[in-house]
Design a protein around this motif. Structure first.
Motif, PDB file in Angstrom:
ATOM      1  N   UNK A   1     -15.347  -9.130  23.023  1.00  0.00           N
ATOM      2  CA  UNK A   1     -15.702  -9.353  24.437  1.00  0.00           C
ATOM      3  C   UNK A   1     -15.004 -10.546  25.067  1.00  0.00           C
ATOM      4  N   UNK A   2     -14.783 -11.608  24.295  1.00  0.00           N
ATOM      5  CA  UNK A   2     -14.196 -12.816  24.891  1.00  0.00           C
ATOM      6  C   UNK A   2     -12.774 -12.572  25.385  1.00  0.00           C
ATOM      7  N   UNK A   3     -12.013 -11.789  24.650  1.00  0.00           N
ATOM      8  CA  UNK A   3     -10.642 -11.483  25.073  1.00  0.00           C
ATOM      9  C   UNK A   3     -10.528 -10.085  25.661  1.00  0.00           C
ATOM     10  N   UNK A   4     -11.632  -9.358  25.690  1.00  0.00           N
ATOM     11  CA  UNK A   4     -11.698  -8.010  26.269  1.00  0.00           C
ATOM     12  C   UNK A   4     -10.604  -7.106  25.709  1.00  0.00           C
ATOM     13  N   UNK A   5     -10.496  -7.068  24.386  1.00  0.00           N
ATOM     14  CA  UNK A   5      -9.524  -6.185  23.763  1.00  0.00           C
ATOM     15  C   UNK A   5     -10.094  -5.589  22.481  1.00  0.00           C
ATOM     16  N   UNK A   6      -9.415  -4.602  21.963  1.00  0.00           N
ATOM     17  CA  UNK A   6      -9.840  -3.906  20.752  1.00  0.00           C
ATOM     18  C   UNK A   6      -8.848  -4.224  19.648  1.00  0.00           C
ATOM     19  N   UNK A   7      -9.368  -4.691  18.528  1.00  0.00           N
ATOM     20  CA  UNK A   7      -8.534  -4.983  17.362  1.00  0.00           C
ATOM     21  C   UNK A   7      -8.775  -3.897  16.319  1.00  0.00           C
ATOM     22  N   UNK A   8      -7.692  -3.324  15.825  1.00  0.00           N
ATOM     23  CA  UNK A   8      -7.763  -2.276  14.808  1.00  0.00           C
ATOM     24  C   UNK A   8      -6.916  -2.676  13.606  1.00  0.00           C
ATOM     25  N   UNK A   9      -7.295  -2.229  12.392  1.00  0.00           N
ATOM     26  CA  UNK A   9      -6.404  -2.424  11.242  1.00  0.00           C
ATOM     27  C   UNK A   9      -5.089  -1.687  11.464  1.00  0.00           C
ATOM     28  N   UNK A  10      -4.052  -2.061  10.731  1.00  0.00           N
ATOM     29  CA  UNK A  10      -2.777  -1.359  10.831  1.00  0.00           C
ATOM     30  C   UNK A  10      -2.986   0.137  10.643  1.00  0.00           C
ATOM     31  N   UNK A  11      -2.238   0.926  11.378  1.00  0.00           N
ATOM     32  CA  UNK A  11      -2.431   2.375  11.347  1.00  0.00           C
ATOM     33  C   UNK A  11      -2.314   2.955   9.942  1.00  0.00           C
ATOM     34  N   UNK A  12      -1.367   2.445   9.152  1.00  0.00           N
ATOM     35  CA  UNK A  12      -1.151   3.048   7.844  1.00  0.00           C
ATOM     36  C   UNK A  12      -2.217   2.659   6.819  1.00  0.00           C
ATOM     37  N   UNK A  13      -3.185   1.834   7.234  1.00  0.00           N
ATOM     38  CA  UNK A  13      -4.300   1.537   6.346  1.00  0.00           C
ATOM     39  C   UNK A  13      -5.346   2.647   6.352  1.00  0.00           C
ATOM     40  N   UNK A  14      -5.369   3.458   7.386  1.00  0.00           N
ATOM     41  CA  UNK A  14      -6.405   4.478   7.488  1.00  0.00           C
ATOM     42  C   UNK A  14      -6.099   5.667   6.580  1.00  0.00           C
ATOM     43  N   UNK A  15      -7.166   6.253   6.067  1.00  0.00           N
ATOM     44  CA  UNK A  15      -7.024   7.375   5.152  1.00  0.00           C
ATOM     45  C   UNK A  15      -6.516   8.624   5.867  1.00  0.00           C
ATOM     46  N   UNK A  16      -6.876   8.785   7.126  1.00  0.00           N
ATOM     47  CA  UNK A  16      -6.496   9.988   7.859  1.00  0.00           C
ATOM     48  C   UNK A  16      -6.655   9.736   9.348  1.00  0.00           C
ATOM     49  N   UNK A  17      -6.158  10.679  10.154  1.00  0.00           N
ATOM     50  CA  UNK A  17      -6.334  10.566  11.593  1.00  0.00           C
ATOM     51  C   UNK A  17      -7.803  10.667  11.980  1.00  0.00           C
ATOM     52  N   UNK A  18      -8.616  11.343  11.170  1.00  0.00           N
ATOM     53  CA  UNK A  18     -10.052  11.437  11.434  1.00  0.00           C
ATOM     54  C   UNK A  18     -10.671  10.048  11.421  1.00  0.00           C
ATOM     55  N   UNK A  19     -10.377   9.285  10.375  1.00  0.00           N
ATOM     56  CA  UNK A  19     -10.935   7.939  10.262  1.00  0.00           C
ATOM     57  C   UNK A  19     -10.383   7.015  11.339  1.00  0.00           C
TER      58      UNK A  19
ATOM     59  N   UNK B   1       0.833  -1.187   0.000  1.00  0.00           N
ATOM     60  CA  UNK B   1       0.000   0.000   0.000  1.00  0.00           C
ATOM     61  C   UNK B   1       0.875   1.247   0.000  1.00  0.00           C
ATOM     62  N   UNK B   2       0.385   2.322  -0.616  1.00  0.00           N
ATOM     63  CA  UNK B   2       1.125   3.573  -0.491  1.00  0.00           C
ATOM     64  C   UNK B   2       1.264   3.924   0.986  1.00  0.00           C
ATOM     65  N   UNK B   3       2.473   4.139   1.443  1.00  0.00           N
ATOM     66  CA  UNK B   3       2.700   4.387   2.862  1.00  0.00           C
ATOM     67  C   UNK B   3       2.580   5.877   3.160  1.00  0.00           C
ATOM     68  N   UNK B   4       1.470   6.264   3.780  1.00  0.00           N
ATOM     69  CA  UNK B   4       1.249   7.645   4.183  1.00  0.00           C
ATOM     70  C   UNK B   4       1.019   7.634   5.686  1.00  0.00           C
ATOM     71  N   UNK B   5       2.009   8.007   6.480  1.00  0.00           N
ATOM     72  CA  UNK B   5       1.857   7.939   7.932  1.00  0.00           C
ATOM     73  C   UNK B   5       0.669   8.750   8.419  1.00  0.00           C
ATOM     74  N   UNK B   6      -0.130   8.131   9.286  1.00  0.00           N
ATOM     75  CA  UNK B   6      -1.259   8.842   9.890  1.00  0.00           C
ATOM     76  C   UNK B   6      -0.751   9.582  11.118  1.00  0.00           C
ATOM     77  N   UNK B   7      -0.995  10.886  11.193  1.00  0.00           N
ATOM     78  CA  UNK B   7      -0.470  11.651  12.340  1.00  0.00           C
ATOM     79  C   UNK B   7      -0.991  11.130  13.668  1.00  0.00           C
TER      80      UNK B   7
END
Length: 274
Positions: free
Chosen positions: A172-190, A139-145
């Protein structure tokens, strides 16, 4: 064999479930691979068309598939592969016409049909030939601030957050939050509006605020929880100085719950009038 009406209903239910959850099923606020944006294809390389494209996009988003090739259970076996135990297939349909024998002399008497069948993404199948294992496309690597105010707030909650994969969810079973890799997001807003939405779900665990997190797509308690999470995320974004996700998800959640509330209110008024 399923009736035409049942097949149409399954398609409608799949899309409505996503819309009722406040999600546009063909959009996600983070980037997939380059392959994910293309039209889904069969094992032969032929492109799917019509409603099948939407159905496979929906499934790809729900389950985080990066690959865009799909095949039936039998096709996988014929290629030497095996669908992994417990994997759930995706409905696609075949359009066609047929002419009953008693009407073969009448060209205008052909009857249309719609047949539903199940396919699996190649990521659900083991031991396929190498040609189905496409090399990962960078993916084009654009660091999210980083927004330090949000990062500090999330750390102070002691929520466990990990960035990997292609899905955003509170588990809920593992009581944690899973997020996509940071650099996948279009912006810090998303990124941060998604993270704060999942953090709001995290707050509803039984040992915290004890909300009902057991609902499935389309159920009333699911709509309520999604509304709570999205409104909470809106308040947190405002308080922490984050522009909220501009994808109109909040409006969709509110509209979904308002429709249910109106139906209940109307029913209650009817009973009072009887």
């Amino acid at each position: 064999m399923q009736s035409l009406k049942d097949t149409y209903q399954r398609i409608t239910d799949t899309i409505v479930e996503q819309l009722e959850a406040g999600t546009k099923p063909w959009i996600r606020p983070w980037r997939g691979s380059v392959r994910h944006s293309r039209i889904p294809r069969r094992a032969t390389g032929e492109a799917y068309r019509g409603i099948n494209v939407l159905m496979l996009w929906v499934s790809g988003q729900m389950f985080g598939y990066e690959e865009n090739t799909w095949m039936t259970y039998r096709q996988a076996q014929d290629l030497g592969g095996q669908v992994r135990k417990g994997e759930k297939g995706t409905l696609v349909v075949k359009y066609g016409t047929f002419t009953p024998k008693e009407r073969e002399d009448d060209e205008d008497r052909s009857i249309p049909y719609l047949k539903g069948y199940t396919v699996f993404n190649v990521e659900q199948i083991e031991d396929l030939p190498d040609r189905f294992a496409s090399p990962a496309e960078e993916l084009p690597s654009v660091p999210v601030p980083h927004m330090e105010t949000v990062e500090v707030f999330v750390r102070n909650t002691n929520a466990r957050v990990s960035y990997s994969g292609t899905k955003a969810s509170y588990r809920p079973t593992s009581d944690d939050i899973l997020m996509p890799d940071r650099d996948r997001f279009e912006s810090e807003v998303h990124l941060y509006s998604t993270l704060l939405h999942e953090l709001s779900h995290w707050s509803g665990a039984k040992h915290r605020l004890d909300r009902d997190l057991s609902g499935r797509f389309g159920t009333e308690c699911y709509a309520v929880e999604e509304l709570v999470a999205e409104l909470a995320a809106s308040f947190l974004c405002a308080d922490l100085g984050v522009a909220h996700d501009p994808c109109d998800n909040t409006a969709a959640y509110v509209a979904s719950w308002l429709e249910k509330w109106r139906a209940r209110h109307f029913s209650s008024n009817q009973q009072q009038l009887i």
